[in-house]
Design a protein around this motif. Sequence first.
Motif, PDB file in Angstrom:
ATOM      1  N   SER A 149      48.895 -14.846 -18.416  1.00 38.18           N
ATOM      2  CA  SER A 149      48.276 -15.998 -17.757  1.00 38.18           C
ATOM      3  C   SER A 149      46.995 -16.331 -18.829  1.00 38.18           C
ATOM      4  N   THR A 311      42.302 -16.057 -12.006  1.00 43.75           N
ATOM      5  CA  THR A 311      43.844 -15.972 -11.920  1.00 43.75           C
ATOM      6  C   THR A 311      44.365 -14.690 -12.846  1.00 43.75           C
ATOM      7  N   VAL A 315      46.800 -11.842 -10.762  1.00 42.64           N
ATOM      8  CA  VAL A 315      48.137 -12.328 -10.794  1.00 42.64           C
ATOM      9  C   VAL A 315      49.176 -11.171 -10.681  1.00 42.64           C
ATOM     10  N   LEU A 323      50.715 -17.269  -5.668  1.00 35.47           N
ATOM     11  CA  LEU A 323      49.709 -18.030  -6.290  1.00 35.47           C
ATOM     12  C   LEU A 323      50.401 -19.657  -6.409  1.00 35.47           C
ATOM     13  N   SER A 327      48.793 -23.110  -5.004  1.00 29.01           N
ATOM     14  CA  SER A 327      48.612 -24.081  -6.048  1.00 29.01           C
ATOM     15  C   SER A 327      49.264 -25.283  -5.768  1.00 29.01           C
ATOM     16  N   MET A 372      45.030 -21.865 -10.666  1.00 28.00           N
ATOM     17  CA  MET A 372      45.432 -20.856 -10.049  1.00 28.00           C
ATOM     18  C   MET A 372      46.791 -20.370 -10.193  1.00 28.00           C
TER      19      MET A 372
END
Length: 466
Positions: A149, A311, A315, A323, A327, A372
């Motif tokens: 991420s 995030t 995550v 997530l 989102s 996100m």
Amino acid sequence: MMEESGSKLLQIAAAVAGNMCVMAGGAMLGWSSPIISKLKEDPINNDNPLGRTIDDTEASWIGSLTPVGALIGSFLAGYLAERWGRRITLLTSVIPFSFCWLLIAVAKTVEIIYVARLIGGVALAIPFTVLPMYAGEIADTSVRGILGSFLQLFITIGLLWSYCIGPYVSYTVLWIACAALPIIFFIIFYPMPESPYFLFANGRKTEAINALAKLRGKSIHGVEIEASEMEVSVTDAYSHKSSVMDLFHVRSNFKALLITSALVTFQQMTGINVVLLYSETIFKSAGDTGIDASVETIIIGVVMLISSFITSLVVDRYGRRILLLISSAATALSLGALGLYFYLKNGLEEDVSNIGWLPVASLIVFIASYCMGWGPLPWAIMGEMFASDVKSKASGITVFVCWGLAFIITKYFSNVATAYGDYTAYWIFSVCCILGVFFTLFLLPETKGKTLQEIQYELGGIPGKN
């Protein structure tokens, strides 16, 4: 004998150093937002190296040629990653980045800027194709989602770099500030280890074990079991000479390719590149909100940064699917609200001064919810989905799909907005986000907490392997 505890510090450091390349790409993408505004103003009293104003068509080409370059660069990056390795390929991105900024520096015509943006797109494709592979291959299962991420987090930092600096400095100072980033990346990433998966795949067993030991913060003896499992996994994957057709003939590969291509399709159909490349233009067309358009753009960048950072922290705790569901729903609602504002203002020509806050609020919610899920997670999942022997080929195709859509959307957004109203474009994006809810709910497997080999078993439908 007690198992060595090890350390994840070098894994995090390597991911951070590698993502400096993404930051350089984000700055290059964000460069167009303040610069297009400068190039559209009177050159006599403005910092405009072209000596004339550009029109909307030229502005759209400046914004959209970077994705075209990324289309070319995606396959080149995949080929080099397989032939030269992940680390060396990432380091070579400094070459096209440097050419891009050199052309920007000397540009006296808009055509030179076109070429620069095209070359910049080639540079951008390298980290987008290779970095998810590298992060997925160096990471422990427990931090793989976090490291994957980082891409969204660092591209946000790069965008914010241009957004914060661009409106307040000259054309020359901005390109120098942006050109410094790939050089900094090269310096700090150079000492980092190569992916152990790549080293095993190329018969460099001793180097692979040493790299794995460094990455895990353990002795060579402490990584013997993981190294053996990794070597077996790579050996199985490379037991036959792979080709692009293996992506379509092998069930697990084809399923993974469909999933990752769908993920980047939904990502682009949120309209994110329209927001990023034309953020100042969107704010100006919304009318007087009481805040300068450049400041509004910086606010958006800060929201992206905070959301991307959060995030990265959650995550691996909550997983990918939840997530993405949040989102999808939030981006759909915020884009619907943005479309409603422009429908009232431009479609019905009503007085919207009492809801002048709505575009800013909608875009803040949109950016926060995008960061996100749809921003970072397609890239994190791409780094997890594919077997070692086809990973570079599959990543190249996925990035090609991503940037192909990015080009179409950024180039023709203004056409749709002119013909049918910009509210129509935002509502189309909103509907696509709603479709993303159903895709995530019914078709996307969860990869949280699973080893790369377990993900392959699940994709291939092998019973008892989970």
